[in-house]
Scaffold this motif. Structure first.
Motif, PDB file in Angstrom:
ATOM      1  N   LYS A   1     -20.359  17.979  51.631  1.00 53.61           N
ATOM      2  CA  LYS A   1     -21.730  18.497  51.683  1.00 53.61           C
ATOM      3  C   LYS A   1     -22.689  17.450  52.243  1.00 53.61           C
ATOM      4  CE  LYS A   1     -21.782  21.929  47.997  1.00 53.61           C
ATOM      5  NZ  LYS A   1     -22.334  22.286  46.670  1.00 53.61           N
ATOM      6  N   THR A   2     -22.531  16.202  51.788  1.00 54.81           N
ATOM      7  CA  THR A   2     -23.398  15.124  52.266  1.00 54.81           C
ATOM      8  C   THR A   2     -23.160  14.856  53.746  1.00 54.81           C
ATOM      9  OG1 THR A   2     -23.415  14.136  50.061  1.00 54.81           O
ATOM     10  CG2 THR A   2     -24.093  12.727  51.884  1.00 54.81           C
ATOM     11  N   LEU A   3     -21.894  14.832  54.161  1.00 54.21           N
ATOM     12  CA  LEU A   3     -21.562  14.628  55.570  1.00 54.21           C
ATOM     13  C   LEU A   3     -22.154  15.750  56.426  1.00 54.21           C
ATOM     14  CD1 LEU A   3     -20.045  13.015  57.741  1.00 54.21           C
ATOM     15  CD2 LEU A   3     -18.019  14.388  57.202  1.00 54.21           C
ATOM     16  N   ASN A   4     -22.040  16.966  55.962  1.00 56.96           N
ATOM     17  CA  ASN A   4     -22.596  18.116  56.683  1.00 56.96           C
ATOM     18  C   ASN A   4     -24.118  17.992  56.794  1.00 56.96           C
ATOM     19  OD1 ASN A   4     -22.065  20.629  58.037  1.00 56.96           O
ATOM     20  ND2 ASN A   4     -23.031  21.635  56.285  1.00 56.96           N
ATOM     21  N   TYR A   5     -24.772  17.569  55.715  1.00 60.49           N
ATOM     22  CA  TYR A   5     -26.222  17.357  55.728  1.00 60.49           C
ATOM     23  C   TYR A   5     -26.584  16.283  56.752  1.00 60.49           C
ATOM     24  CZ  TYR A   5     -30.973  16.420  54.150  1.00 60.49           C
ATOM     25  OH  TYR A   5     -32.338  16.253  54.094  1.00 60.49           O
ATOM     26  N   ASP A   6     -25.838  15.165  56.737  1.00 65.91           N
ATOM     27  CA  ASP A   6     -26.087  14.075  57.684  1.00 65.91           C
ATOM     28  C   ASP A   6     -25.981  14.560  59.131  1.00 65.91           C
ATOM     29  OD1 ASP A   6     -26.416  12.274  55.580  1.00 65.91           O
ATOM     30  OD2 ASP A   6     -24.354  11.536  55.687  1.00 65.91           O
ATOM     31  N   ILE A   7     -24.984  15.362  59.406  1.00 64.32           N
ATOM     32  CA  ILE A   7     -24.790  15.889  60.763  1.00 64.32           C
ATOM     33  C   ILE A   7     -25.920  16.844  61.128  1.00 64.32           C
ATOM     34  CG2 ILE A   7     -23.301  17.352  62.186  1.00 64.32           C
ATOM     35  CD1 ILE A   7     -20.900  16.043  60.701  1.00 64.32           C
ATOM     36  N   ASP A   8     -26.337  17.699  60.185  1.00 62.98           N
ATOM     37  CA  ASP A   8     -27.438  18.628  60.451  1.00 62.98           C
ATOM     38  C   ASP A   8     -28.740  17.888  60.753  1.00 62.98           C
ATOM     39  OD1 ASP A   8     -25.861  20.884  60.186  1.00 62.98           O
ATOM     40  OD2 ASP A   8     -26.414  21.239  58.083  1.00 62.98           O
ATOM     41  N   VAL A   9     -28.991  16.783  60.063  1.00 62.83           N
ATOM     42  CA  VAL A   9     -30.192  15.984  60.319  1.00 62.83           C
ATOM     43  C   VAL A   9     -30.185  15.484  61.761  1.00 62.83           C
ATOM     44  CG1 VAL A   9     -31.312  13.762  59.787  1.00 62.83           C
ATOM     45  CG2 VAL A   9     -30.670  15.314  57.947  1.00 62.83           C
TER      46      VAL A   9
ATOM     47  N   PRO B   1     -32.422  14.903  70.297  1.00 64.94           N
ATOM     48  CA  PRO B   1     -32.301  15.896  71.367  1.00 64.94           C
ATOM     49  C   PRO B   1     -31.005  15.773  72.169  1.00 64.94           C
ATOM     50  CG  PRO B   1     -34.019  14.303  71.876  1.00 64.94           C
ATOM     51  CD  PRO B   1     -33.546  13.994  70.499  1.00 64.94           C
ATOM     52  N   ALA B   2     -30.332  14.626  72.087  1.00 66.60           N
ATOM     53  CA  ALA B   2     -29.072  14.448  72.817  1.00 66.60           C
ATOM     54  C   ALA B   2     -27.885  15.086  72.096  1.00 66.60           C
ATOM     55  CB  ALA B   2     -28.804  12.960  73.040  1.00 66.60           C
ATOM     56  N   ALA B   3     -28.029  15.395  70.811  1.00 63.81           N
ATOM     57  CA  ALA B   3     -26.925  15.969  70.033  1.00 63.81           C
ATOM     58  C   ALA B   3     -26.762  17.442  70.383  1.00 63.81           C
ATOM     59  CB  ALA B   3     -27.195  15.804  68.544  1.00 63.81           C
ATOM     60  N   ARG B   4     -25.539  17.824  70.722  1.00 62.45           N
ATOM     61  CA  ARG B   4     -25.290  19.193  71.171  1.00 62.45           C
ATOM     62  C   ARG B   4     -24.640  20.081  70.115  1.00 62.45           C
ATOM     63  NH1 ARG B   4     -25.000  15.852  75.346  1.00 62.45           N
ATOM     64  NH2 ARG B   4     -26.049  16.384  77.277  1.00 62.45           N
ATOM     65  N   ASN B   5     -23.704  19.512  69.354  1.00 62.69           N
ATOM     66  CA  ASN B   5     -23.013  20.323  68.340  1.00 62.69           C
ATOM     67  C   ASN B   5     -22.401  19.421  67.276  1.00 62.69           C
ATOM     68  OD1 ASN B   5     -20.199  19.604  69.162  1.00 62.69           O
ATOM     69  ND2 ASN B   5     -20.806  20.665  71.055  1.00 62.69           N
ATOM     70  N   LYS B   6     -21.969  20.025  66.176  1.00 62.10           N
ATOM     71  CA  LYS B   6     -21.453  19.262  65.034  1.00 62.10           C
ATOM     72  C   LYS B   6     -20.214  18.453  65.382  1.00 62.10           C
ATOM     73  CE  LYS B   6     -23.287  21.920  61.229  1.00 62.10           C
ATOM     74  NZ  LYS B   6     -23.041  22.406  59.885  1.00 62.10           N
ATOM     75  N   LEU B   7     -19.320  19.008  66.165  1.00 59.49           N
ATOM     76  CA  LEU B   7     -18.096  18.294  66.514  1.00 59.49           C
ATOM     77  C   LEU B   7     -18.416  17.032  67.315  1.00 59.49           C
ATOM     78  CD1 LEU B   7     -15.019  18.235  66.345  1.00 59.49           C
ATOM     79  CD2 LEU B   7     -14.968  19.539  68.491  1.00 59.49           C
ATOM     80  N   GLU B   8     -19.330  17.149  68.277  1.00 57.31           N
ATOM     81  CA  GLU B   8     -19.733  15.994  69.063  1.00 57.31           C
ATOM     82  C   GLU B   8     -20.312  14.905  68.165  1.00 57.31           C
ATOM     83  OE1 GLU B   8     -22.309  15.376  73.045  1.00 57.31           O
ATOM     84  OE2 GLU B   8     -23.439  16.213  71.357  1.00 57.31           O
TER      85      GLU B   8
ATOM     86  N   LEU C   1     -28.621  16.812  64.333  1.00 56.76           N
ATOM     87  CA  LEU C   1     -28.826  17.943  65.237  1.00 56.76           C
ATOM     88  C   LEU C   1     -30.299  18.341  65.326  1.00 56.76           C
ATOM     89  CD1 LEU C   1     -25.680  20.074  64.350  1.00 56.76           C
ATOM     90  CD2 LEU C   1     -26.141  18.901  66.516  1.00 56.76           C
ATOM     91  N   LYS C   2     -31.043  18.149  64.235  1.00 51.69           N
ATOM     92  CA  LYS C   2     -32.467  18.485  64.229  1.00 51.69           C
ATOM     93  C   LYS C   2     -33.323  17.406  64.878  1.00 51.69           C
ATOM     94  CE  LYS C   2     -32.218  21.223  60.035  1.00 51.69           C
ATOM     95  NZ  LYS C   2     -32.391  21.195  58.578  1.00 51.69           N
ATOM     96  N   THR C   3     -32.915  16.138  64.759  1.00 53.98           N
ATOM     97  CA  THR C   3     -33.792  15.046  65.201  1.00 53.98           C
ATOM     98  C   THR C   3     -33.409  14.397  66.524  1.00 53.98           C
ATOM     99  OG1 THR C   3     -32.545  13.453  63.883  1.00 53.98           O
ATOM    100  CG2 THR C   3     -34.464  14.446  62.841  1.00 53.98           C
TER     101      THR C   3
ATOM    102  N   LEU D   1     -29.323   9.701  56.446  1.00 55.35           N
ATOM    103  CA  LEU D   1     -29.574   8.458  57.185  1.00 55.35           C
ATOM    104  C   LEU D   1     -29.126   8.652  58.638  1.00 55.35           C
ATOM    105  CD1 LEU D   1     -30.316   5.438  57.396  1.00 55.35           C
ATOM    106  CD2 LEU D   1     -27.970   4.929  56.681  1.00 55.35           C
ATOM    107  N   PHE D   2     -30.015   8.323  59.571  1.00 55.57           N
ATOM    108  CA  PHE D   2     -29.699   8.407  60.995  1.00 55.57           C
ATOM    109  C   PHE D   2     -29.882   7.016  61.584  1.00 55.57           C
ATOM    110  CE2 PHE D   2     -31.242  10.130  65.353  1.00 55.57           C
ATOM    111  CZ  PHE D   2     -30.009   9.900  65.911  1.00 55.57           C
ATOM    112  N   ILE D   3     -28.783   6.427  62.042  1.00 60.37           N
ATOM    113  CA  ILE D   3     -28.821   5.115  62.684  1.00 60.37           C
ATOM    114  C   ILE D   3     -28.612   5.356  64.175  1.00 60.37           C
ATOM    115  CG2 ILE D   3     -27.860   2.795  62.763  1.00 60.37           C
ATOM    116  CD1 ILE D   3     -26.776   3.271  59.919  1.00 60.37           C
ATOM    117  N   ASP D   4     -29.716   5.437  64.907  1.00 60.75           N
ATOM    118  CA  ASP D   4     -29.668   5.770  66.331  1.00 60.75           C
ATOM    119  C   ASP D   4     -29.318   4.521  67.127  1.00 60.75           C
ATOM    120  OD1 ASP D   4     -29.852   7.335  68.563  1.00 60.75           O
ATOM    121  OD2 ASP D   4     -32.037   7.477  68.563  1.00 60.75           O
ATOM    122  N   HIS D   5     -28.317   4.614  67.996  1.00 56.26           N
ATOM    123  CA  HIS D   5     -27.840   3.469  68.780  1.00 56.26           C
ATOM    124  C   HIS D   5     -27.593   2.283  67.846  1.00 56.26           C
ATOM    125  CE1 HIS D   5     -28.869   5.630  72.431  1.00 56.26           C
ATOM    126  NE2 HIS D   5     -30.052   5.869  71.909  1.00 56.26           N
TER     127      HIS D   5
END
Length: 185
Positions: A6-14, A20-27, A16-18, A81-85
């Motif tokens: 559930k936490t991993l899914n939440y992290d991935i959804d965040v 713009p380069a993220a295309r889908n959950k698998l990516e 995808l929302k924030t 948590l989103f650690i971009d680059h």
């Protein structure tokens, strides 16, 4: 295991929302290094809480080797948590990171020396910390704070503030209804 998923899914959804380069959950799952770092961290943190410190540090070091992101297994990390680059991000042992926090490359949540006990920062919810920023010592980065790139933060911040510079100074504070209520209380 269900909570981990559930936490991993939440992290991935965040992401995808924030992002713009993220295309889908698998990516995101396969190609975003910080997701892999969080998986290593959560495994290492479980070992750490069971006093299996050597195995926890081993898992943590593997995560750092494969992702370039170092999260000590003793740190406490919220969801989203989103650690971009993320290359070069360091999160120290007694750090606490709230929910929906964004860190950019090169951020350090570190100590200032050989202190005992709580020696790393606590980061509130919905905080954004710019590239190269250093947050040092047992300080509190309040909810909604934005920390500018390359800032060196040595003192706690106010709710919904923006801090920049070396040493960081507050340049802006936005009072929302929620923060005004918290300010009055």
């Amino acid at each position: 295991m269900i909570n981990f998923i559930k936490t991993l899914n939440y992290d991935i959804d965040v992401i995808l929302k924030t992002d713009p380069a993220a295309r889908n959950k698998l990516e995101v799952l396969l190609l975003y290094p910080h997701i892999k770092a969080l998986i290593y961290y959560r495994f290492a943190h479980t070992l750490y809480k069971r006093n299996l410190f050597f195995l926890a540090r081993l898992a943590s070091n593997l995560g750092r080797f494969f992702t370039g992101i170092e999260i000590h297994p003793g740190a406490t990390i919220g969801k989203g948590l989103f650690i971009d680059h993320g290359m070069g991000v360091v999160i120290g042992e007694t750090s606490e990171v709230g929910d929906n926090v964004t860190l950019y490359q090169g951020v350090t949540l570190g100590g200032t020396g050989n202190e005992e006990g709580k020696r790393h920062p606590t980061v509130g919810n919905n905080v954004v910390i710019g590239a190269g920023a250093k947050i040092l010592g047992n300080i509190y980065i309040a909810d909604g704070t934005k920390v500018g790139a390359n800032a060196v933060v040595l003192k706690s911040t106010n709710i919904n503030s923006t801090v920049v510079g070396i040493p960081a100074k507050e340049v802006k504070r936005t009072l929302t209804e929620a923060s005004l209520i918290e300010f009055v209380i």
